[in-house]
Design a protein around this motif. Structure first.
Motif, short mmCIF file in Angstrom:
data_model
loop_
_atom_site.label_atom_id
_atom_site.label_comp_id
_atom_site.label_asym_id
_atom_site.label_seq_id
_atom_site.Cartn_x
_atom_site.Cartn_y
_atom_site.Cartn_z
N GLY A 185 -86.24 -48.80 -1.73
CA GLY A 185 -86.17 -47.44 -1.45
C GLY A 185 -87.65 -46.48 -1.23
O GLY A 185 -87.69 -45.74 -0.51
N ALA A 186 -88.65 -47.31 -1.89
CA ALA A 186 -90.08 -46.97 -1.79
C ALA A 186 -90.95 -48.01 -1.76
O ALA A 186 -90.47 -49.01 -2.54
N ILE A 199 -87.51 -53.05 -9.80
CA ILE A 199 -88.89 -53.02 -9.59
C ILE A 199 -89.23 -54.63 -9.08
O ILE A 199 -89.24 -55.57 -9.63
N ILE A 200 -89.57 -54.67 -7.59
CA ILE A 200 -89.80 -55.83 -7.02
C ILE A 200 -91.24 -55.96 -6.94
O ILE A 200 -91.98 -54.92 -6.31
N ASP A 233 -89.79 -39.30 -5.75
CA ASP A 233 -90.14 -39.50 -7.19
C ASP A 233 -91.40 -40.26 -7.27
O ASP A 233 -92.25 -40.32 -8.37
N LEU A 234 -91.56 -41.27 -6.25
CA LEU A 234 -92.64 -42.18 -6.32
C LEU A 234 -93.83 -41.48 -6.25
O LEU A 234 -95.00 -41.63 -7.03
N TRP A 235 -94.25 -40.55 -5.38
CA TRP A 235 -95.15 -39.67 -5.02
C TRP A 235 -95.38 -38.66 -6.30
O TRP A 235 -96.51 -38.56 -6.72
N ARG A 236 -94.45 -38.10 -6.84
CA ARG A 236 -94.68 -37.17 -8.02
C ARG A 236 -95.21 -38.11 -9.10
O ARG A 236 -95.89 -37.78 -9.84
N ALA A 237 -94.56 -39.36 -9.30
CA ALA A 237 -95.14 -40.22 -10.38
C ALA A 237 -96.62 -40.50 -10.17
O ALA A 237 -97.45 -40.46 -10.99
N GLU A 297 -82.66 -46.52 -5.84
CA GLU A 297 -82.93 -47.77 -5.10
C GLU A 297 -83.97 -48.33 -5.58
O GLU A 297 -85.00 -47.98 -6.17
N PRO A 298 -84.34 -49.75 -5.41
CA PRO A 298 -85.73 -50.41 -5.92
C PRO A 298 -86.91 -49.73 -5.31
O PRO A 298 -87.00 -49.32 -4.40
#
Length: 518
Positions: free
Chosen positions: A216-217, A187-188, A432-436, A122-123
């Motif tokens: 999605g995040a 990526i928006i 995955d964003l938090w892990r990044a 998701e974006p």
């Protein structure tokens, strides 16, 4: 001594900013495009097949351009179109699809760029606002819209909040685009208006153009990168997963209106509200620790080099009674290099922000009002509990304490709405964003700890949080307490080297979503 924006800035101690490319570069990009990141990666084409100017990939050069646009928001939005047109040209040079979204208010616009991915995930929405709070120009040492660099710091309204973050994030993304990156998701990048105030911010955009910002995040402003006592060495890197609850109260007093030559001190609205302010200013709401704030303070205790500060934090966290917790909290705030930040993360805060009384100098007014802006900790003291405590405190002060809700809302409706916001859980950390965000901290700031945090202020995340979309926040540059105080204040500024390293950090964050060999 003041230097011009084009002069080389002094270097901070090497331990202060340890990142990759940014730490090796000193000075701004030149007008010819010899930017800070020139030569740091093999040449590659953008989405349009044209090389991206090096200056567009230089966070400092990009920030200077952003700061040159006066996007002050005096309460009803600002003129953000020229700023949006500049950024639109930046995205177009990179071949990234971009559009300006007009609002019903002329020249108050949103900008949306979309870097297409392969659609496997998701974006990701990168959310940054273009409007800034007004300036008291006479109290600045430099022009707040010039982007002056003085002794290694770049000054300007929005340097911290949040054009600096926007420049770090956008410049990092453009580096990936320049390398021919392929992402596993769109990526928006939304540069919105009316974040500081106004009717046409993210909620209006979500209502009218949700298809353009559905994600999605979300990553936006928030977490602080704190320094050790030397003000530059990274101590703790944080990302926020929750915002404080925002609400307002009015203190209203009435008295006899009469000629100013015959004062009636005991029946003066101004005197009554002033006495109430004095009483409330000497009072603090009780300390409330939540799961989020406990984890944050535990991380600081482990990260700080100040043993006394660490000991005070641990005493506060282990306290078995409210009185002992309050005593320890006072010591924590006293010993902290960021006392106002840490005080705000411990309790509901109240700040006196607007006063209204009188209309003519020879008339004693019949009414006086003071607006009190409050920020409550989700999961801590409920706003309705705070309101009840304030009313009890001021019961003998002959003032009315009003809860300020939305237009047409009753007090109970406003408090019920705040109850819902107060109960909203923090964003999930299993994403995955938090892990990044966490992995990028280790890569960029080496052994500096990383932790989740509560944002003491507010963001534009409301529409996504209402739909259960995880949202996180970072201001990706190491700050001193003096710089933090400059947020919404005078001489707003950040370290140049911290900005560059922050761009490196964001490059690592976005790199987690690449599927190519880059």
């Amino acid at each position: 001594m003041h230097s011009s924006p084009d002069e080389t800035t002094r270097s901070l101690p090497r331990r202060a900013f340890l990142g990759g490319v940014g730490a090796a570069v000193v000075g701004a990009a030149t007008a010819q495009g010899a930017g800070a990141f020139a030569g740091t990666s093999s040449p590659s084409s953008s989405l349009s097949g044209a090389a991206i100017p090096a200056a567009d990939m230089d966070a400092l050069d990009l920030l200077k351009r952003m700061l040159s646009f006066d996007t002050q928001n005096h309460g009803q939005g600002g003129n953000t179109r020229p700023h949006a047109e500049m950024l639109k040209a930046v995205w177009e040079r990179a071949g990234v699809p971009v559009e300006i979204i007009d609002t019903p208010q002329p020249d108050n616009v949103h900008l949306i760029a979309r870097i297409p991915g392969n659609g496997a995930e998701e974006p990701l929405l990168v959310l940054g606002h273009s409007d800034v709070v007004p300036v008291e120009e006479e109290n600045w040492d430099v022009d707040p819209f010039a982007g002056d660099v003085v002794d290694g710091e770049i000054y300007g309204r929005g340097a911290l909040d949040m054009k600096g973050a926007n420049s770090a994030m956008i410049s990092a993304l453009l580096r990936h685009v320049d390398e021919g990156a392929t992402f596993d998701r769109d990526i928006i990048v939304l540069t919105d208006c009316d974040e500081e105030a106004g009717d046409y911010g993210s909620r209006w955009l979500a209502k009218n153009h949700w298809d353009k910002i559905d994600a999605g995040a979300v990553l936006t402003e928030g977490g602080w990168f704190l320094a050790q006592s030397d003000k530059t060495t990274p101590m703790l890197i944080t990302a926020t997963r929750q915002d404080n609850v925002y609400f307002n109260l009015d203190l209203v007093a009435t008295g006899t209106a009469t000629h100013s030559s015959k004062p009636m001190p005991d029946d003066s609205a101004v005197v009554k509200v002033s006495r109430a302010i004095s009483t409330l200013s000497e009072w603090e709401a009780p300390v409330h620790l939540t799961e989020v704030t406990r984890e944050y303070f535990e991380a600081i205790a482990d990260a700080t080099s100040d043993r006394s500060f660490a000991k005070a934090i641990r005493l506060m966290l282990k306290a078995k009674s409210q009185p002992s917790r309050e005593r320890a909290a006072r010591l924590v705030v006293k010993l902290s290099d960021y006392p106002y930040l840490h005080r705000a993360l411990l309790r509901t805060t109240h700040a006196f922000v607007i006063q209204e009384a009188g209309y003519k100098e020879n008339v004693i007014p019949s009414e006086a009002t003071t607006r009190v802006n409050c920020r409550g900790i989700p999961g801590g003291e409920k706003p309705r509990e705070f309101v009840a405590a304030v009313r009890t405190l001021l019961r003998d002060r002959d003032v009315e304490v009003k809860v300020i809700g939305a237009e047409g809302e009753s007090e109970e409706e406003a408090l019920s709405r705040l109850d819902t916001t107060w109960a909203t859980p923090p964003a999930d950390l299993d994403t995955d964003l938090w892990r990044a965000l966490s992995d990028a901290s280790e890569a960029t700031y080496e052994d500096t700890p990383f932790a989740p945090a509560l944002f003491e202020a507010g963001t534009s995340l409301g529409p996504w949080r209402a739909k259960g979309v995880p949202g996180y926040g970072v201001y990706p540059y190491v700050l001193s307490n003096e710089q933090l105080i400059g947020m919404h204040g005078n001489n707003e500024r950040i370290y140049v080297e911290a900005l560059k390293q922050g761009s490196d950090y964001m490059y690592e964050v976005f790199g987690a979503f690449r599927t190519d060999e880059g």
